[in-house]
Design an enzyme around this catalytic site. Structure first.
Site, mmCIF file in Angstrom:
data_model
loop_
_atom_site.group_PDB
_atom_site.id
_atom_site.type_symbol
_atom_site.label_atom_id
_atom_site.label_comp_id
_atom_site.label_asym_id
_atom_site.label_seq_id
_atom_site.Cartn_x
_atom_site.Cartn_y
_atom_site.Cartn_z
ATOM 1 N N CYS A 172 -13.342 6.976 -27.698
ATOM 2 C CA CYS A 172 -14.729 7.571 -27.756
ATOM 3 C C CYS A 172 -15.503 7.693 -26.503
ATOM 4 O O CYS A 172 -16.453 7.259 -25.989
ATOM 5 C CB CYS A 172 -15.350 6.922 -28.922
ATOM 6 S SG CYS A 172 -14.935 7.244 -30.564
ATOM 7 N N GLY A 204 0.703 -1.187 -0.048
ATOM 8 C CA GLY A 204 0.134 0.080 -0.276
ATOM 9 C C GLY A 204 0.731 1.313 -0.106
ATOM 10 O O GLY A 204 0.268 2.539 -0.134
ATOM 11 N N ARG A 220 3.314 -0.791 -5.840
ATOM 12 C CA ARG A 220 3.500 0.453 -6.621
ATOM 13 C C ARG A 220 4.922 1.187 -6.102
ATOM 14 O O ARG A 220 5.547 1.693 -7.078
ATOM 15 C CB ARG A 220 2.580 1.385 -6.015
ATOM 16 C CG ARG A 220 2.379 2.778 -6.842
ATOM 17 C CD ARG A 220 1.527 3.720 -6.075
ATOM 18 N NE ARG A 220 0.239 3.225 -5.649
ATOM 19 C CZ ARG A 220 -0.789 3.279 -6.449
ATOM 20 N NH1 ARG A 220 -0.765 3.848 -7.537
ATOM 21 N NH2 ARG A 220 -1.905 2.575 -6.139
#
Length: 400
Positions: free
Chosen positions: A350, A242, A283
């Site tokens: 899109c 975390g 991370r």
């Protein structure tokens, strides 16, 4: 070390060598993910040097599962944390020993559990009593005994984006202590096939404060000691991952100072307990060392905004659209004489959500310029989609 902006261009420094990113993308027509392996190796060494004698690092594969990245963790002697049978198989193919794999995840199927137990998984993290019963059933049919850990939900606010909080009472993850009697009953009925090895937590992602993580450990230690007093030989405490980074800065030293502070505080709490401590960073290991590179297709000026429209977007990096996440965006090479302008950096998809960065002040851009979306090494390529049937970015490695 790592990617940085200097002299009007994006560069990658590895020890005594500096690479020009502009030279790497020259002649390319499609977006790429560019990874700095030397920087990654240095960040791995920070963890290895600081976890302590009883600490074990298991890389959270969900952050980036590219085989070349996984090989770096194999070579460095890390374990891994996986959340699916697919990740489990990828790690086996990369060379990890099954015993070095922790299998997390909230919805494991019978097929995934069978794969893990058959291969000799090191630990399965249990999310609910029904899962523990399923693990026991599979283990008994295979004639094996499997180590498990209970994932506890300490009801701690991780102070992060709501979509990546996982240790709060309203989240689907983990169990509070009211589950323990039923879990103990299942263990007792299946003692030949289940061994409770420890407890595990994971309260969220992109956490920038040590305080909630320490609070979660301290609250869960109460359950840990209760189970020990009841006769369970708990050997490990898995504190999850975390740890976040500052996406608005390129300061690698600040990252490392925070990592060291976090590891020190967790060791101070858990060293007296005398158990193994498992860390599951993702991370903070890989984010800094990946950049998504895309080419400007058009500069579109309206009375309200100026858009830089790239050949990459939310289909290649989902975080800005999904979490309103911020990534620094820099030109791969800027004209020294150019003035700065305000751009919305957008992609070809899109969807109006296809925005990589709003109101970014950048050196004047032209069609054919390349931009780098920084700190994309975590939760970038793993979340790439085929939406609108665009090609997926290739991975390119520096320091291979």
């Amino acid at each position: 070390m790592g990617f940085y902006w200097s002299d009007n261009e994006l560069k990658c420094k590895q020890d005594h060598k500096v690479y020009s990113v502009a030279e790497i993308v020259e002649g390319l027509t499609d977006p790429i993910y560019l990874y700095d392996l030397v920087g990654l190796r240095h960040r791995m060494s920070v963890y290895k040097d600081q976890v302590g004698k009883k600490g074990h690092v298991h890389y959270a594969v969900k952050a980036n599962d590219h085989p070349r990245i996984l090989k770096e963790f194999v070579d460095a002697g890390f374990g891994v944390d996986v959340v699916s049978g697919g990740e489990f198989s990828k790690c086996l193919a990369a060379g990890f020993s099954p015993a070095d794999i922790v299998f997390s995840g909230v919805g494991k199927t019978s097929e995934e559990i069978t794969l893990a137990i058959s291969e000799g998984v090191g630990q399965i993290n249990i999310e609910c009593p029904q899962e523990l019963e399923r693990v026991a059933f599979v283990a008994s049919h295979l004639g094996k005994k499997v180590s498990v850990a209970f994932r506890m939900n300490p009801d701690v606010d991780a102070e992060t984006h709501p979509y990546i909080k996982t240790g709060f009472r309203e989240n689907k993850f983990g169990m509070d202590r009211s589950f323990l009697p039923e879990l103990e009953r299942i263990l007792a009925a299946n003692s030949r096939h289940l061994e409770l090895r420890g407890l595990t937590i994971h309260i969220g992602s992109q956490i920038r404060s040590v305080k909630p993580m320490v609070e979660a450990v301290e609250k869960t230690l109460i359950d840990f000691e209760v189970l020990r007093r009841r006769g369970f030989n708990l050997l490990s405490f898995d504190v999850g991952g975390g740890i976040g980074i500052d996406y608005e800065s390129e300061d690698l030293e600040a990252d490392e100072t925070f990592i060291q502070e976090y590891l020190k505080k967790i060791r101070e709490v858990l060293d007296p307990v005398g158990c193994e401590v498992v860390f599951e960073p993702g991370r903070s290991l890989v984010a800094r060392f990946g950049v998504l590179l895309g080419e400007v297709q058009y500069i579109k000026k309206t009375p309200f905004k100026t858009f830089a429209i790239l050949n990459t977007g939310m289909h290649h990096l989902m975080r800005p659209a999904l979490y309103e996440a911020h990534h620094r965006i820099v030109p791969v090479k800027a004209r020294p004489e150019g003035s700065a302008e305000l751009y919305d950096v957008v992609g070809p998809i899109c969807e109006s959500a296809d925005v990589l960065g709003r109101e970014r002040m950048l050196p004047s851009l032209s069609q054919g310029d390349w931009l780098g979306i920084m700190d994309a090494g975590a939760y970038g390529a793993v979340m790439v989609s085929d939406y609108n049937s665009h090609r997926r970015p290739e991975a390119v490695f520096v320091g291979d």
